[in-house]
Scaffold this motif. Structure first.
Motif, short mmCIF file in Angstrom:
data_model
loop_
_atom_site.label_atom_id
_atom_site.label_comp_id
_atom_site.label_asym_id
_atom_site.label_seq_id
_atom_site.Cartn_x
_atom_site.Cartn_y
_atom_site.Cartn_z
N THR A 79 17.07 56.50 67.35
CA THR A 79 17.46 56.22 65.96
C THR A 79 18.70 55.34 65.92
OG1 THR A 79 16.52 58.30 65.13
CG2 THR A 79 18.23 57.27 63.79
N GLU A 80 19.72 55.73 66.67
CA GLU A 80 20.96 54.95 66.69
C GLU A 80 20.75 53.60 67.38
OE1 GLU A 80 20.66 58.10 67.50
OE2 GLU A 80 21.89 59.14 66.00
N TYR A 94 14.31 52.24 56.16
CA TYR A 94 13.96 53.11 57.28
C TYR A 94 12.76 53.94 56.84
CZ TYR A 94 14.91 55.90 61.48
OH TYR A 94 14.82 56.51 62.71
N THR A 137 9.73 56.65 57.61
CA THR A 137 9.27 57.74 58.46
C THR A 137 7.92 58.23 57.95
OG1 THR A 137 10.17 59.62 57.22
CG2 THR A 137 11.69 58.47 58.70
N ILE A 152 16.50 62.45 59.05
CA ILE A 152 17.02 61.13 59.40
C ILE A 152 18.16 60.73 58.47
CG2 ILE A 152 16.47 58.66 59.36
CD1 ILE A 152 15.54 60.08 61.88
N ILE A 162 21.93 59.77 59.78
CA ILE A 162 22.51 58.44 59.76
C ILE A 162 23.55 58.25 58.65
CG2 ILE A 162 20.38 57.51 60.72
CD1 ILE A 162 19.71 56.31 58.01
N ASP A 182 9.99 54.66 62.07
CA ASP A 182 10.13 55.78 63.01
C ASP A 182 8.78 56.43 63.27
OD1 ASP A 182 11.38 57.54 64.68
OD2 ASP A 182 12.72 58.39 63.16
#
Length: 200
Positions: free
Chosen positions: A50-51, A73, A75, A84, A88, A149
Motif C-alpha cells: 500500500t505504501e 484508490y 479496492t 485502507i 493511509i 488494490d
C-alpha cells in the motif's frame, strides 16, 4: 535510496510516523512509480505494498498544482475501503492533502460535501466509482493516478470488465495522463498478463 526521491514534506511525515526505513518492496517500487510508469506490484500480504504505491503518488501530488481529485484508490470490497482509508489517512492528511472514503453508505451530507469540496485522494469501490462517473464530468479532470488494490479479485469476471470501462472513462474525462498502479499478494502467470493488460 528511494526515500531521497520523495518530497521533503512527505519524508518528514514518514519520519514522524515512526518509519525507520523503507521496506524492500517500497525501495523497489517507488523509483519506478515516480518515473510515471504504469506499475504492477506483487508482494506478500504485510510487505508494505500500500505504501509502496501511495508514497510516490502523494509525493508527486505535492509537486503539482491544481484542485480537486488527483488520485483514486480502488479496492474490491467496502470493508477493505475502511481499512485502507484508516491506514493511509495520516500519510495523506499529514502533508496537508485531503482524503475521502466514498461507498454506498456514505450519508447525504457527506456526499454533498464531496461534490462541493472534492478531496485530493479518494478511496472507493469500482461500483461506487462507476456511479460517480455519471455526475459532473469536470470532477475528474485533474485525476492523474489510479491505484487498484487486490487487483486479482477484479480479473476474469464482470467486475474486471466494469473496471476496464471505468479506467477508459477516467482517461476520457481527465485532462492528464492517468498513471495506473495495481497491487496484489499473488498472481498466476495468466493473471499477470491480464493485470498488465488492464494497467497498460
Amino acid at each position: 535510496m528511494a526515500m531521497e526521491l520523495l518530497n521533503p514534506m512527505l519524508k518528514d511525515v514518514i519520519n514522524s510516523l515512526g518509519y525507520k526505513k523503507l521496506l524492500p518492496i517500497q525501495e523497489k517500487a517507488i523509483p519506478v512509480i515516480l518515473k510515471g510508469n504504469h506499475t504492477l506490484i506483487i508482494s506478500p500480504t504485510g510487505s508494505g505494498k500500500t505504501e509502496a504505491a501511495l508514497l510516490p503518488v502523494v509525493s508527486s501530488i505535492l509537486d503539482k498544482k491544481g484542485n480537486g481529485i488527483k488520485a483514486i484508490y480502488i479496492t474490491p470490497l467496502r470493508a477493505l475501503n475502511r481499512d485502507i482509508s484508516y491506514r493511509i489517512d495520516k500519510i495523506v492528511t499529514g502533508v496537508g492533502l485531503t482524503l475521502f472514503l466514498r461507498h454506498g453508505d456514505t450519508s447525504q451530507s457527506q456526499r454533498k460535501k464531496f461534490l462541493e469540496s472534492p478531496p485530493d485522494v479518494m478511496v472507493t469501490t469500482p461500483e461506487s466509482l462507476n456511479l460517480l462517473l455519471t455526475i459532473r464530468k469536470n470532477l475528474w479532470e485533474n485525476v492523474s493516478y489510479v491505484i487498484i488494490d487486490e487487483i486479482h479479485e477484479l480479473l476474469d469476471n464482470k467486475r474486471g470488465v466494469e473496471l476496464s470501462l471505468i479506467l477508459e472513462r477516467l482517461d476520457e474525462f481527465s485532462r492528464n495522463r492517468i498513471q495506473r498502479i495495481g497491487l496484489s499478494a499473488t498472481l498466476s502467470d495468466e493473471s499477470k498478463k491480464e493485470a498488465t493488460s488492464l494497467l497498460a
